[in-house]
Design a protein around this motif. Structure first.
Motif, PDB file in Angstrom:
ATOM      1  N   GLU A 167      27.128  33.370  38.661  1.00 42.68           N
ATOM      2  CA  GLU A 167      27.245  34.753  38.219  1.00 42.68           C
ATOM      3  C   GLU A 167      26.261  35.698  38.897  1.00 42.68           C
ATOM      4  O   GLU A 167      26.282  36.896  38.642  1.00 42.68           O
ATOM      5  CB  GLU A 167      27.083  34.813  36.696  1.00 42.68           C
ATOM      6  CG  GLU A 167      28.200  34.090  35.979  1.00 42.68           C
ATOM      7  CD  GLU A 167      28.017  34.053  34.472  1.00 42.68           C
ATOM      8  OE1 GLU A 167      27.213  34.832  33.934  1.00 42.68           O
ATOM      9  OE2 GLU A 167      28.698  33.226  33.838  1.00 42.68           O
ATOM     10  N   TYR A 214      35.943  29.490  36.256  1.00 42.26           N
ATOM     11  CA  TYR A 214      36.105  30.907  35.937  1.00 42.26           C
ATOM     12  C   TYR A 214      37.538  31.351  36.152  1.00 42.26           C
ATOM     13  O   TYR A 214      38.227  30.849  37.034  1.00 42.26           O
ATOM     14  CB  TYR A 214      35.207  31.771  36.830  1.00 42.26           C
ATOM     15  CG  TYR A 214      33.746  31.661  36.514  1.00 42.26           C
ATOM     16  CD1 TYR A 214      33.141  32.534  35.625  1.00 42.26           C
ATOM     17  CD2 TYR A 214      32.959  30.680  37.106  1.00 42.26           C
ATOM     18  CE1 TYR A 214      31.784  32.436  35.334  1.00 42.26           C
ATOM     19  CE2 TYR A 214      31.616  30.571  36.827  1.00 42.26           C
ATOM     20  CZ  TYR A 214      31.035  31.459  35.936  1.00 42.26           C
ATOM     21  OH  TYR A 214      29.699  31.349  35.652  1.00 42.26           O
ATOM     22  N   LEU A 254      35.530  38.057  37.883  1.00 41.52           N
ATOM     23  CA  LEU A 254      34.534  37.928  36.815  1.00 41.52           C
ATOM     24  C   LEU A 254      34.485  39.212  35.998  1.00 41.52           C
ATOM     25  O   LEU A 254      34.340  40.299  36.549  1.00 41.52           O
ATOM     26  CB  LEU A 254      33.147  37.699  37.423  1.00 41.52           C
ATOM     27  CG  LEU A 254      32.560  36.293  37.342  1.00 41.52           C
ATOM     28  CD1 LEU A 254      33.486  35.270  37.906  1.00 41.52           C
ATOM     29  CD2 LEU A 254      31.215  36.230  37.978  1.00 41.52           C
ATOM     30  N   LYS A 271      35.152  31.813  31.156  1.00 39.26           N
ATOM     31  CA  LYS A 271      34.098  31.300  32.014  1.00 39.26           C
ATOM     32  C   LYS A 271      33.525  30.043  31.371  1.00 39.26           C
ATOM     33  O   LYS A 271      33.706  29.807  30.183  1.00 39.26           O
ATOM     34  CB  LYS A 271      33.020  32.347  32.242  1.00 39.26           C
ATOM     35  CG  LYS A 271      32.255  32.758  31.017  1.00 39.26           C
ATOM     36  CD  LYS A 271      31.226  33.825  31.389  1.00 39.26           C
ATOM     37  CE  LYS A 271      30.248  34.027  30.273  1.00 39.26           C
ATOM     38  NZ  LYS A 271      29.175  34.918  30.660  1.00 39.26           N
TER      39      LYS A 271
END
Length: 154
Positions: free
Chosen positions: A26, A90, A94, A100
């Motif tokens: 991330e 994921y 995002l 996730k």
């Protein structure tokens, strides 16, 4: 099997990040592409969403100018990151509403992501997947297809 310098460098950087615990899906500096690009996050300006395959204006300009980042074009970088994130579990792109993994830095999660990213890196260079261990278990006439020394070479 010969591999390109860009592939060798990319795999080495990903390997080091994985084993040093500095790989994080991330974070645009610590994700797969962030590590390939020496922990810089300037690549995130090539697209409007982390995990998207769609180049934005900046990305299109760089792609059309033939710009390479550590040997990879903007399109290739987005593909690498997308494969890595999908491999980690994921749903892309995002955002807060997409699925996730519960623990994005779990070694198993990261390994699955790296496996997909490295498979793509190899495909981009037209070489066999260096992570494919299935040939170790192939057998013809019940003989060992590769000597242990061949398999264990580093």
């Amino acid at each position: 099997m010969g591999t390109s310098k860009r592939l060798d460098r990319a795999i080495k950087k990903l390997y080091i990040a994985f084993y040093n615990g500095t790989l994080h899906p991330e974070c645009s500096k610590s994700c797969a592409v962030g590590n390939i690009l020496d922990n810089k996050d300037s690549w995130k300006h090539l697209s409007d969403s982390h995990g998207s395959l769609q180049l934005n204006y900046v990305g299109l300009v760089n792609q059309n100018l033939g710009r390479k980042f550590n040997g990879y074009s903007p399109v290739e970088l987005l593909q690498i990151e997308s494969e890595f994130l999908e491999g980690c579990g994921y749903v892309l792109p995002l955002n807060a509403s997409n699925r996730k993994p519960k623990n994005p830095t779990d070694k198993e999660v990261l390994f699955q992501g790296l496996s997909k990213a490295i498979a793509l890196l190899c495909a981009l260079d037209g070489v066999e997947n260096v992570m494919d261990y299935s040939r170790l278990f192939q057998s013809q006439n019940k003989t060992q297809p590769y000597a242990i020394a061949e398999v264990m070479e580093v």
